[in-house]
Design an enzyme around this catalytic site. Structure first.
Site, short mmCIF file in Angstrom:
data_model
loop_
_atom_site.label_atom_id
_atom_site.label_comp_id
_atom_site.label_asym_id
_atom_site.label_seq_id
_atom_site.Cartn_x
_atom_site.Cartn_y
_atom_site.Cartn_z
CE1 TYR A 143 -11.69 17.32 -34.05
CE2 TYR A 143 -10.06 17.06 -35.81
CZ TYR A 143 -10.72 17.86 -34.89
OH TYR A 143 -10.43 19.20 -34.82
CG ASP A 238 -13.27 13.70 -42.67
OD1 ASP A 238 -12.34 14.06 -43.44
OD2 ASP A 238 -13.47 14.20 -41.55
CE LYS A 266 -4.89 16.35 -40.42
NZ LYS A 266 -6.23 15.92 -40.01
C1 LIG Z 1 -7.45 16.76 -39.49
C2 LIG Z 1 -8.80 16.29 -39.80
C3 LIG Z 1 -9.87 17.17 -39.99
C4 LIG Z 1 -9.75 18.65 -39.75
O1 LIG Z 1 -8.84 19.26 -40.60
P1 LIG Z 1 -8.19 20.67 -40.14
O2 LIG Z 1 -7.38 21.07 -41.32
O3 LIG Z 1 -7.41 20.37 -38.91
O4 LIG Z 1 -9.33 21.59 -39.88
C5 LIG Z 1 -11.08 16.67 -40.40
N1 LIG Z 1 -11.25 15.35 -40.59
C6 LIG Z 1 -10.25 14.47 -40.41
C7 LIG Z 1 -10.49 13.02 -40.69
C8 LIG Z 1 -9.01 14.92 -39.99
O5 LIG Z 1 -8.03 14.03 -39.78
#
Ligand SMILES: *Cc1c(COP(=O)(O)O)cnc(C)c1O
Length: 424
Positions: A143, A238, A266
């Site tokens: 994701y 990511d 985050k």
């Molecule tokens: C949470 C998350 C996102 C998206 O971040 P948001 O701040 O919710 O838009 C993208 N990549 C990973 C791996 C994530 O855990």
């Protein structure tokens, strides 16, 4: 009793789709009613009925320091009185960018944005501009935020709600995305053999956490590094979750593999909306105004978010922070595995993150994850909530341990889990 939460949910549903601002929060994945939260401190979360929970969701991995850490709150409080947004540069942005650049191996320069989604969207644009190629390889169950062309076989909320792809994204967008099974070198190899000069980048969560925690097999990340180099494609890590989770420089530092572009989010906002993407200067100089890859934001580098981020990263840099957190997590997970043995449960973990899979077999990719017993997960989740434990409300998500989780929190958790799985 969660009467007030139920009442609040009914009210919320009138004014917001599904009553929430992000789908997994609805607890739909476990056929339950969401908890509405009033406050949190340390390892504890309190709902509007004043029930107390030991929190392992931690705002989906944000709160590595626990909720409402004093040093962050104090810094934010002071910053607030100076104004909350200027639309002009501030020294704090440079300070956070410097910290991130010094800490994360692949990053020489960084651009701050407002969410992980925005970071990923911009990173992919940058990768396409840098390579002059179109196609992106991602992995099933990975994701990367709700970026249009990456909502293919995505984990997290989509997996939770059983959505495989989403209306509103034209097929033409998705045609440039190739989704492959995680940990499968052969299929990556074949994709490159087939599309040769068309692949701009591989985007990967180095340790996937949005299908639940899944570990990369020995050598898999190095393989991705090698093959992207070989084909002049970029490797995007990511690290929105893993960024400052296993150790100070993230998963890339942990595994000793340097991607071309890194996305963060985050943890680096200390509980405020933030995201970031960074790379070496050769790549980053393509971003406007230095280059002509456009990307902008009214609230990007917001002084409050930046202040919270700096205060958080400073705590993470203190000696033994990760040693202590990881040691505590290792003990906890050791015992969690012991008490769930022979119960059709698999625990996958990476330092202070873990998923309790209701599954008979080892889990190495999304196909394996999907064989989990969702009915048993639901039962387990509901029983734990009743006993004051809040795990992430989906089988397809990670749980987190924070610096604020005390030995008594973790022991109590083990006791409760033991009592619950005894009946399984
Ligand atoms: C949470 C998350 C996102 C998206 O971040 P948001 O701040 O919710 O838009 C993208 N990549 C990973 C791996 C994530 O855990």
């Amino acid at each position: 009793m969660i009467d007030t939460s139920i009442l609040e949910f009914a009210k919320a549903k009138k004014y917001m789709p599904g009553g929430v601002n992000s789908p997994v929060r609805s607890f739909k994945g476990i056929n339950g009613d969401p908890l509405f939260i009033s406050r949190a401190k340390g390892s504890k979360l309190y709902d509007v009925d004043n029930n107390e929970y030991i929190d392992f969701c931690l705002s989906w991995g944000v709160h590595i320091l626990g909720h409402a850490p004093q040093s962050v709150l104090k810094a934010v409080e002071d910053a607030l009185w100076n104004g909350t947004s200027f639309g002009m540069p501030t020294p704090g942005e440079t300070e956070l960018a410097k910290l991130i650049s010094e800490i994360v191996p692949s990053i020489e320069q960084v651009r701050l944005v407002n969410s992980g989604t925005e970071a990923v969207m911009s990173a992919v644009r940058l990768a396409r501009a840098f390579t002059g190629k179109k196609k992106i390889i991602k992995f099933d169950g990975g994701y990367h935020g709700h970026v249009d062309h990456l909502l293919v076989s995505a984990g997290s909320g989509l997996a939770t709600l059983g959505i495989s792809s989403t209306p509103g994204v034209p097929e033409e967008f998705v045609q440039q995305t190739i989704s492959l099974p995680f940990n499968d070198e052969l299929q990556v190899f074949e994709a490159f053999a087939k599309y040769k000069d068309e692949i701009a980048a591989i985007i990967v969560e180095p340790v996937p956490a949005n299908m639940g925690v899944v570990l990369p097999k020995e050598g898999f990340l190095q393989f991705l590094r090698n093959i992207t180099k070989q084909y002049n494609s970029l490797l995007i890590f990511d690290e929105v979750i893993t960024g400052f989770r296993p150790k100070i420089g993230g998963a890339q530092s942990y595994f000793g593999i340097t991607p071309d572009i890194t996305t963060l989010g985050k943890i680096i906002g200390g509980g405020f909306p933030i995201g970031a993407y960074g790379a070496n200067k050769e790549i980053m100089r393509l971003i406007a105004p230095e280059g002509n890859v456009y990307q902008a934001g009214t609230l990007s580098g917001n002084p409050i978010a930046v202040t919270a981020g700096i205060a958080s990263l400073k705590r993470l840099e203190t000696p033994l922070f990760y040693e202590t957190l990881n040691h505590k997590s290792r003990d906890f997970i050791f015992w969690l595995k012991e008490i769930t043995k022979n119960k059709g449960i698999v625990i996958n973990s990476f330092q202070s993150m873990f998923t309790i899979f209701f599954n008979e077999n080892e889990i190495h990719n999304f196909e394996d994850v999907k064989k989990s017993d969702l009915a048993r997960f639901e039962l387990f989740f509901k029983k734990s909530v009743n006993k004051g434990l809040l795990f992430s409300p989906s089988q397809f998500e990670a749980n987190f341990i924070s610096a604020a989780h005390l030995p008594e929190d973790l022991n109590k958790t083990l006791d409760i889990v033991f009592q619950i799985v005894k009946t399984f």
